[in-house]
Write an enzyme that holds these catalytic residues in place. Structure first.
Site, PDB file in Angstrom:
ATOM      1  N   GLU A   6      39.207  28.906  49.394  1.00 45.99           N
ATOM      2  CA  GLU A   6      39.789  29.848  47.552  1.00 45.99           C
ATOM      3  C   GLU A   6      39.419  29.169  46.375  1.00 45.99           C
ATOM      4  O   GLU A   6      39.824  29.476  45.413  1.00 45.99           O
ATOM      5  CB  GLU A   6      40.856  30.170  48.025  1.00 45.99           C
ATOM      6  CG  GLU A   6      41.163  31.419  48.711  1.00 45.99           C
ATOM      7  CD  GLU A   6      43.532  31.869  49.087  1.00 45.99           C
ATOM      8  OE1 GLU A   6      43.309  31.124  48.612  1.00 45.99           O
ATOM      9  OE2 GLU A   6      43.029  32.925  50.564  1.00 45.99           O
ATOM     10  N   ARG A  64      53.686  27.621  49.711  1.00 45.42           N
ATOM     11  CA  ARG A  64      54.401  28.910  50.515  1.00 45.42           C
ATOM     12  C   ARG A  64      56.079  29.011  50.502  1.00 45.42           C
ATOM     13  O   ARG A  64      56.979  29.632  50.177  1.00 45.42           O
ATOM     14  CB  ARG A  64      53.556  29.712  51.577  1.00 45.42           C
ATOM     15  CG  ARG A  64      51.979  29.337  51.417  1.00 45.42           C
ATOM     16  CD  ARG A  64      51.221  29.726  52.311  1.00 45.42           C
ATOM     17  NE  ARG A  64      52.011  31.238  53.498  1.00 45.42           N
ATOM     18  CZ  ARG A  64      51.237  32.319  53.234  1.00 45.42           C
ATOM     19  NH1 ARG A  64      50.165  32.222  52.230  1.00 45.42           N
ATOM     20  NH2 ARG A  64      51.888  33.487  53.755  1.00 45.42           N
ATOM     21  N   ASN A  98      54.212  40.757  44.007  1.00 45.46           N
ATOM     22  CA  ASN A  98      55.548  39.410  43.260  1.00 45.46           C
ATOM     23  C   ASN A  98      55.034  38.262  43.283  1.00 45.46           C
ATOM     24  O   ASN A  98      55.780  36.884  43.974  1.00 45.46           O
ATOM     25  CB  ASN A  98      55.168  39.234  46.182  1.00 45.46           C
ATOM     26  CG  ASN A  98      53.797  39.118  45.967  1.00 45.46           C
ATOM     27  OD1 ASN A  98      52.783  39.108  45.837  1.00 45.46           O
ATOM     28  ND2 ASN A  98      53.396  39.500  47.671  1.00 45.46           N
ATOM     29  N   HIS A 133      50.410  34.179  44.789  1.00 44.61           N
ATOM     30  CA  HIS A 133      49.536  33.799  45.546  1.00 44.61           C
ATOM     31  C   HIS A 133      49.374  32.565  45.884  1.00 44.61           C
ATOM     32  O   HIS A 133      49.568  31.775  45.223  1.00 44.61           O
ATOM     33  CB  HIS A 133      47.908  34.672  45.373  1.00 44.61           C
ATOM     34  CG  HIS A 133      46.848  33.579  45.905  1.00 44.61           C
ATOM     35  ND1 HIS A 133      46.890  34.451  47.772  1.00 44.61           N
ATOM     36  CD2 HIS A 133      46.188  32.900  46.009  1.00 44.61           C
ATOM     37  CE1 HIS A 133      46.006  33.145  48.752  1.00 44.61           C
ATOM     38  NE2 HIS A 133      45.671  32.602  47.815  1.00 44.61           N
ATOM     39  N   LYS A 163      50.129  35.902  39.543  1.00 44.01           N
ATOM     40  CA  LYS A 163      49.533  37.637  39.091  1.00 44.01           C
ATOM     41  C   LYS A 163      49.972  37.758  38.502  1.00 44.01           C
ATOM     42  O   LYS A 163      50.628  37.851  37.579  1.00 44.01           O
ATOM     43  CB  LYS A 163      50.290  38.260  40.641  1.00 44.01           C
ATOM     44  CG  LYS A 163      49.479  37.563  41.732  1.00 44.01           C
ATOM     45  CD  LYS A 163      50.297  38.141  43.161  1.00 44.01           C
ATOM     46  CE  LYS A 163      49.336  37.285  44.259  1.00 44.01           C
ATOM     47  NZ  LYS A 163      49.896  38.494  45.952  1.00 44.01           N
ATOM     48  N   TYR A 212      40.366  38.835  48.461  1.00 40.24           N
ATOM     49  CA  TYR A 212      40.981  39.656  49.550  1.00 40.24           C
ATOM     50  C   TYR A 212      40.391  40.388  50.705  1.00 40.24           C
ATOM     51  O   TYR A 212      40.712  40.845  50.905  1.00 40.24           O
ATOM     52  CB  TYR A 212      42.052  40.294  48.847  1.00 40.24           C
ATOM     53  CG  TYR A 212      43.154  39.879  48.317  1.00 40.24           C
ATOM     54  CD1 TYR A 212      43.986  38.561  49.009  1.00 40.24           C
ATOM     55  CD2 TYR A 212      43.305  40.058  46.956  1.00 40.24           C
ATOM     56  CE1 TYR A 212      45.509  38.238  48.197  1.00 40.24           C
ATOM     57  CE2 TYR A 212      44.966  39.379  46.609  1.00 40.24           C
ATOM     58  CZ  TYR A 212      45.562  38.303  46.929  1.00 40.24           C
ATOM     59  OH  TYR A 212      46.555  37.637  46.446  1.00 40.24           O
TER      60      TYR A 212
HETATM   61  P1  ATP Z   1      49.158  35.930  48.895  1.00 41.20           P
HETATM   62  O1  ATP Z   1      47.939  35.977  49.992  1.00 41.20           O
HETATM   63  O2  ATP Z   1      48.999  37.037  48.109  1.00 41.20           O
HETATM   64  O3  ATP Z   1      49.101  34.617  48.931  1.00 41.20           O
HETATM   65  P2  ATP Z   1      51.035  35.974  51.088  1.00 41.20           P
HETATM   66  O4  ATP Z   1      50.348  35.268  52.255  1.00 41.20           O
HETATM   67  O5  ATP Z   1      52.405  36.420  51.541  1.00 41.20           O
HETATM   68  O6  ATP Z   1      50.509  36.720  50.352  1.00 41.20           O
HETATM   69  P3  ATP Z   1      49.478  38.512  52.693  1.00 41.20           P
HETATM   70  O7  ATP Z   1      49.425  39.262  53.881  1.00 41.20           O
HETATM   71  O8  ATP Z   1      48.048  37.552  52.957  1.00 41.20           O
HETATM   72  O9  ATP Z   1      50.299  37.764  52.031  1.00 41.20           O
HETATM   73  O10 ATP Z   1      48.580  40.087  51.533  1.00 41.20           O
HETATM   74  C1  ATP Z   1      48.241  39.819  50.344  1.00 41.20           C
HETATM   75  C2  ATP Z   1      49.311  40.266  49.356  1.00 41.20           C
HETATM   76  O11 ATP Z   1      48.860  41.542  49.658  1.00 41.20           O
HETATM   77  C3  ATP Z   1      50.337  39.677  49.499  1.00 41.20           C
HETATM   78  O12 ATP Z   1      51.274  39.334  48.248  1.00 41.20           O
HETATM   79  C4  ATP Z   1      50.419  41.103  48.133  1.00 41.20           C
HETATM   80  O13 ATP Z   1      50.672  40.972  47.277  1.00 41.20           O
HETATM   81  C5  ATP Z   1      49.508  42.159  48.931  1.00 41.20           C
HETATM   82  N1  ATP Z   1      50.747  43.326  50.279  1.00 41.20           N
HETATM   83  C6  ATP Z   1      51.044  42.484  51.365  1.00 41.20           C
HETATM   84  N2  ATP Z   1      51.151  43.592  52.733  1.00 41.20           N
HETATM   85  C7  ATP Z   1      50.960  44.262  51.466  1.00 41.20           C
HETATM   86  C8  ATP Z   1      52.287  46.017  51.395  1.00 41.20           C
HETATM   87  N3  ATP Z   1      52.467  46.261  52.961  1.00 41.20           N
HETATM   88  N4  ATP Z   1      51.659  46.927  50.748  1.00 41.20           N
HETATM   89  C9  ATP Z   1      51.217  46.394  49.749  1.00 41.20           C
HETATM   90  N5  ATP Z   1      50.998  45.530  49.441  1.00 41.20           N
HETATM   91  C10 ATP Z   1      50.916  44.231  50.518  1.00 41.20           C
HETATM   92 MG    MG Z   2      47.771  35.499  51.995  1.00 39.21          MG
END
Ligand code: ATP
Ligand code: MG
Length: 139
Positions: free
Chosen positions: A128, A87, A114, A117, A11, A51
């Protein structure tokens, strides 16, 4: 375990801090093959489409602004059980809750920023991978 592919993204927060090389090194050390790699900036619309499952969540506008704020590194990774293994290497979404030694624990600075992804299931990985990468890149 069967060979599998997953879509990974380094990211903008990690790329802008010069962490792409270190993260790629860890990807290699963990035994993934890099099938495709591309460095570029996403448009806001691309980030929104990527997203789309999170559309309507309170963090969606900030998340898509963040994801289109600078260069990302888009990766197709291959390994046995690649989706779960990537993951695991990333760690929990919130860096504060991620296990020691994971990428998000070491390099993530907030639940949004974070650093990486990863696809979360075979169906999302298929969507994706084709969302960002062409058939030729995935040969
Ligand atoms: P990713 O899809 O990016 O791999 P993930 O699957 O661990 O991450 P998701 O729930 O899919 O988490 O959320 C997608 C992304 O949205 C997260 O990686 C983070 O960057 C952001 N995100 C998720 N929850 C929050 C939150 N509560 N506040 C701010 N940003 C968030
Ligand atoms: Mg996710």
């Amino acid at each position: 375990m069967a060979e599998e592919r997953t879509l990974a993204i380094i990211k903008p927060d990690a790329v802008s801090r010069g962490l792409a090389g270190e993260i790629l090194s860890r990807i290699h050390k963990a035994g993934f093959a890099i099938v495709a790699i591309e460095s570029r900036r996403l448009s806001r619309e691309e980030a929104e489409g990527f997203y789309a499952v999170h559309r309507g969540r309170p963090f969606f506008p900030d998340l898509t602004a963040f994801m289109s704020s600078g260069k990302v590194v888009i990766l197709a990774l291959e390994a046995p059980g690649a989706i779960a293994r990537w993951r695991e290497l990333m760690g929990a979404t919130d860096p504060a809750k991620a296990a020691p030694g994971t990428l998000r624990k070491e390099f993530g600075t907030s639940i949004q920023n974070n650093c990486t992804h990863g696809s979360d299931a075979p169906e999302t990985a298929a969507f994706e991978l084709s969302y960002f990468l062409s058939g030729r890149q995935l040969l």
